[in-house]
Design an enzyme around this catalytic site. Structure first.
Site, PDB file in Angstrom:
ATOM      1  N   LYS A  45       0.852  -1.181   0.000  1.00 56.24           N
ATOM      2  CA  LYS A  45       0.000   0.000   0.000  1.00 56.24           C
ATOM      3  C   LYS A  45       0.887   1.230   0.000  1.00 56.24           C
ATOM      4  O   LYS A  45       1.974   1.236   0.574  1.00 56.24           O
ATOM      5  CB  LYS A  45      -0.901   0.025   1.243  1.00 56.24           C
ATOM      6  CG  LYS A  45      -1.985  -1.002   1.205  1.00 56.24           C
ATOM      7  CD  LYS A  45      -3.086  -0.656   2.169  1.00 56.24           C
ATOM      8  CE  LYS A  45      -2.543  -0.605   3.568  1.00 56.24           C
ATOM      9  NZ  LYS A  45      -3.546  -0.137   4.526  1.00 56.24           N
TER      10      LYS A  45
ATOM     11  N   GLY B 214      -7.028  -7.027   8.042  1.00 57.93           N
ATOM     12  CA  GLY B 214      -6.374  -6.558   6.839  1.00 57.93           C
ATOM     13  C   GLY B 214      -6.352  -5.044   6.771  1.00 57.93           C
ATOM     14  O   GLY B 214      -6.421  -4.355   7.788  1.00 57.93           O
ATOM     15  N   CYS B 215      -6.290  -4.510   5.568  1.00 59.73           N
ATOM     16  CA  CYS B 215      -6.250  -3.064   5.374  1.00 59.73           C
ATOM     17  C   CYS B 215      -7.486  -2.403   5.963  1.00 59.73           C
ATOM     18  O   CYS B 215      -8.614  -2.813   5.686  1.00 59.73           O
ATOM     19  CB  CYS B 215      -6.158  -2.764   3.885  1.00 59.73           C
ATOM     20  SG  CYS B 215      -6.302  -1.021   3.485  1.00 59.73           S
ATOM     21  N   PHE B 216      -7.277  -1.358   6.739  1.00 54.41           N
ATOM     22  CA  PHE B 216      -8.424  -0.713   7.388  1.00 54.41           C
ATOM     23  C   PHE B 216      -9.310   0.057   6.425  1.00 54.41           C
ATOM     24  O   PHE B 216     -10.442   0.387   6.755  1.00 54.41           O
ATOM     25  CB  PHE B 216      -8.007   0.170   8.558  1.00 54.41           C
ATOM     26  CG  PHE B 216      -6.829   1.101   8.366  1.00 54.41           C
ATOM     27  CD1 PHE B 216      -6.441   1.577   7.131  1.00 54.41           C
ATOM     28  CD2 PHE B 216      -6.104   1.511   9.491  1.00 54.41           C
ATOM     29  CE1 PHE B 216      -5.371   2.444   6.980  1.00 54.41           C
ATOM     30  CE2 PHE B 216      -5.021   2.393   9.359  1.00 54.41           C
ATOM     31  CZ  PHE B 216      -4.661   2.858   8.106  1.00 54.41           C
TER      32      PHE B 216
ATOM     33  N   TYR C 147      -6.526  -0.338  -5.703  1.00 55.06           N
ATOM     34  CA  TYR C 147      -6.569  -1.211  -4.528  1.00 55.06           C
ATOM     35  C   TYR C 147      -7.998  -1.339  -4.019  1.00 55.06           C
ATOM     36  O   TYR C 147      -8.460  -2.434  -3.664  1.00 55.06           O
ATOM     37  CB  TYR C 147      -5.659  -0.650  -3.431  1.00 55.06           C
ATOM     38  CG  TYR C 147      -5.555  -1.538  -2.211  1.00 55.06           C
ATOM     39  CD1 TYR C 147      -4.473  -2.399  -2.040  1.00 55.06           C
ATOM     40  CD2 TYR C 147      -6.551  -1.533  -1.233  1.00 55.06           C
ATOM     41  CE1 TYR C 147      -4.395  -3.227  -0.928  1.00 55.06           C
ATOM     42  CE2 TYR C 147      -6.481  -2.355  -0.130  1.00 55.06           C
ATOM     43  CZ  TYR C 147      -5.399  -3.199   0.022  1.00 55.06           C
ATOM     44  OH  TYR C 147      -5.330  -4.025   1.123  1.00 55.06           O
TER      45      TYR C 147
END
Length: 247
Positions: free
Chosen positions: A7, A67-69, A213
């Protein structure tokens, strides 16, 4: 791609947003960022918890990591009864609650989301149901999609003993029912503080719906929420009020 580079940093956000706008480049990004379809990408209906909290408060908070917030925040912002969902960090120390430092995977922090909700409208058990079925893949501990490392771990940070009890019971219920092909890997970490993330991470999904993403990893989660739990879905997200920087 290693976790630290999967990211972008703040300085790369606007730059990459300008590059990856065409459909062809989004498909290329799918090759770079993507992986096989995960549980959260496919989505699946889960049974409601047999154990849930009694409604004793007007407003309550819950903290989830998966995972990714960006995506986790986006999902809960679209849940009816959620008043606010804030991206942040939990599991480590206050001085380490910074994106660049958390990204090293050595702080104990996980990218997390603090959900403030009205338990008369949506129960904690219901939030757990959405968390396990839509927000992420609970059979993966330290990996979600392209992101790897302990900072992306699947973890519940209960804010009360009752939440810890309900979460533990629901994990046991789902494992006993064998609703997933693998055991649930989600851990429960009580007694951890939550620290809000930097302003540029807040409302990221809503503000950047065409960011590759988000398109690849997170927009399917919103569609799954709408499809699997239409009665819990709301079209207008509960956005975080972010103060504009002063100059």
């Amino acid at each position: 791609m290693d976790a630290s580079s999967s990211k972008p940093t703040r300085s790369r956000l606007s730059w990459l947003n300008g590059i990856f706008l065409s459909g062809a480049l989004i498909l290329a990004a799918a090759f770079i960022f993507g992986a096989s379809r995960s549980v959260s990408e496919e989505g699946r209906p889960l049974p409601a918890p047999t154990v849930d909290e009694p409604v004793t408060a007007a407003v309550e908070t819950a903290v989830f990591a998966g995972g990714c917030f960006w995506g986790v925040q986006g999902v809960f912002q679209h849940v009816a009864g959620v008043k606010e969902a804030v991206s942040g960090y939990a599991g480590g120390k206050a001085e380490d609650a910074k994106y660049q430092v958390v990204g090293t995977g050595r702080t104990g922090h996980a990218e997390s989301v603090r959900v403030t909700f009205d338990p008369k409208t949506v129960s904690y058990g219901r939030l757990l149901q959405i968390y396990f079925s839509v927000a992420h893949d609970p059979t993966e501990l330290n990996r979600q999609g392209p992101d790897r490392g302990t900072q992306y771990r699947s973890t519940i940070f209960p804010t009360s003993d009752e939440q810890a009890k309900v979460a533990k019971a629901y994990i046991s219920q789902l494992d006993a029912a064998k609703v997933f092909s693998k055991p649930i890997a989600t851990t429960i970490e009580p007694g951890r503080s939550f620290y809000a993330a930097e302003a540029y991470h807040q409302n990221f999904l809503t503000l950047n719906p065409s960011y590759p993403y988000i398109v690849i990893n997170d927009m399917p989660k919103i569609e799954n929420l709408k499809r699997l739990y239409p009665e819990a879905y709301r079209a207008e997200p509960a956005l975080v009020a972010v103060a504009k920087p002063t100059h």
